[in-house]
Design an enzyme around this catalytic site. Structure first.
Site, PDB file in Angstrom:
ATOM      1  N   ALA A  65       8.061  29.456  69.553  1.00  0.00           N
ATOM      2  CA  ALA A  65       8.046  29.873  70.932  1.00  0.00           C
ATOM      3  C   ALA A  65       7.785  31.291  71.681  1.00  0.00           C
ATOM      4  O   ALA A  65       6.929  32.268  70.121  1.00  0.00           O
ATOM      5  CB  ALA A  65       9.480  29.356  71.694  1.00  0.00           C
ATOM      6  N   ASN A  66       8.026  31.169  72.411  1.00  0.00           N
ATOM      7  CA  ASN A  66       7.390  32.441  73.255  1.00  0.00           C
ATOM      8  C   ASN A  66       8.304  32.353  74.430  1.00  0.00           C
ATOM      9  O   ASN A  66       9.518  32.162  74.961  1.00  0.00           O
ATOM     10  CB  ASN A  66       6.297  32.510  73.492  1.00  0.00           C
ATOM     11  CG  ASN A  66       5.517  31.668  74.291  1.00  0.00           C
ATOM     12  OD1 ASN A  66       6.486  31.901  75.962  1.00  0.00           O
ATOM     13  ND2 ASN A  66       4.511  30.691  74.046  1.00  0.00           N
ATOM     14  N   ALA A  67       8.627  33.693  75.803  1.00  0.00           N
ATOM     15  CA  ALA A  67       9.768  34.398  76.186  1.00  0.00           C
ATOM     16  C   ALA A  67       9.157  34.017  77.368  1.00  0.00           C
ATOM     17  O   ALA A  67      10.341  34.055  78.526  1.00  0.00           O
ATOM     18  CB  ALA A  67       9.900  35.891  76.279  1.00  0.00           C
ATOM     19  N   SER A  68       8.552  32.899  77.999  1.00  0.00           N
ATOM     20  CA  SER A  68       8.039  32.067  79.373  1.00  0.00           C
ATOM     21  C   SER A  68       9.499  31.292  79.634  1.00  0.00           C
ATOM     22  O   SER A  68       9.632  31.240  78.947  1.00  0.00           O
ATOM     23  CB  SER A  68       7.101  31.289  79.193  1.00  0.00           C
ATOM     24  OG  SER A  68       6.115  30.582  80.129  1.00  0.00           O
ATOM     25  N   ALA A  87       2.628  29.855  79.245  1.00  0.00           N
ATOM     26  CA  ALA A  87       2.303  30.206  77.609  1.00  0.00           C
ATOM     27  C   ALA A  87       2.288  29.771  76.577  1.00  0.00           C
ATOM     28  O   ALA A  87       2.878  28.875  75.808  1.00  0.00           O
ATOM     29  CB  ALA A  87       3.440  30.956  77.680  1.00  0.00           C
TER      30      ALA A  87
END
Ligand code: CTP
Ligand code: CA
Length: 225
Positions: free
Chosen positions: A33-36, A100
């Site tokens: 995943a990512n930090a969005s 994102a």
């Protein structure tokens, strides 16, 4: 209050907005995943709806509530977001790709929980995901498509490159190396990059950034009416 006071200048416009991160499964309990957080996309959805637009919010996993008057389609992976965004784009006038989206996804997600072993895990094979924004642009016709660019280096050069390579009408460029403009922040410092040039803004609350994006969508829709 949400949106420029009393304005219904997006009345009748049908918008697709992608927001949040995507989760790419490694196994049934793990993902990339990512930090969005989804805050920017949700703010645009809220403001667009308050200004009269009919909004479909295609959302990856977030902890946010759907804004008033917005239809939300929940997705998890980049592939699901691609399918949902394209389905909603069919009957839309404009798309704003704020998500994102993961650029890579595990090539062969395990259908059972992976067990650790004494051996180091040297590699996880990844394949590239489809580019939702570029694919929407490829079939946009006279519809309006807006993308985002979150960068830590050479912001404007990368944003102009994305405007051209994807074929978008507008790129909202955001310097995520700044604490007041990064993932999770309630403010953002954006530059609006289009064929007509670069418009740099100061650090603003996300609702005001959303108003700027909605102003541009309205103008772009008006220019082709
Ligand atoms: N985007 C998308 N689908 C993808 C990847 C990106 O729709 N699979 C969209 C994002 O929502 C954003 C724009 O493309 O509007 C730019 O995303 P970004 O990650 O900045 O650009 P990439 O083209 O993925 O390039 P890179 O990550 O290498 O900078
Ligand atoms: Ca990317």
């Amino acid at each position: 209050s949400l949106g420029r006071a009393g304005m219904r200048d997006l009345a009748g416009a049908r918008l697709v907005i992608t927001a949040g991160p995507t989760h790419e499964a490694i196994d049934p309990v793990r993902y990339l995943a990512n930090a969005s957080t989804g805050k920017m996309g949700y703010a645009i959805a809220a403001v667009a709806a308050a200004r009269g637009a009919q909004v479909t919010l295609v959302s990856g996993p977030t902890s946010l509530c759907a804004p008033a008057g917005v239809r939300r389609t929940d997705v998890v992976s980049a592939a699901q977001m691609h399918a949902a965004a394209h389905a909603a784009f069919e009957d839309a006038d404009a798309a704003v790709c704020c998500a994102a989206v993961a650029d890579y996804t595990p090539a062969a997600p395990a259908d059972h929980k992976l067990k650790k072993s004494a051996e180091p895990l040297h590699a996880l094979e990844l394949v590239q995901t489809a580019d939702i924004l570029a694919d929407l642009c490829a079939r946009k016709g006279d519809r309006v498509v807006v993308g985002f660019a979150a960068e830590t280096d050479d912001l404007l050069a990368h944003a102009s490159q994305k405007l051209r390579s994807k074929g978008a009408d507008l790129i909202v460029a955001n310097d995520v190396s700044r604490a007041d403009s990064t993932f999770g922040s309630d403010t953002s410092r954006v530059a609006l990059v289009s064929a007509s040039g670069v418009e740099q803004h100061e650090t603003l609350p996300l609702a005001q950034v959303a108003d700027l994006v909605c102003d541009r969508v309205r103008d772009l829709l008006g220019a082709r009416a």
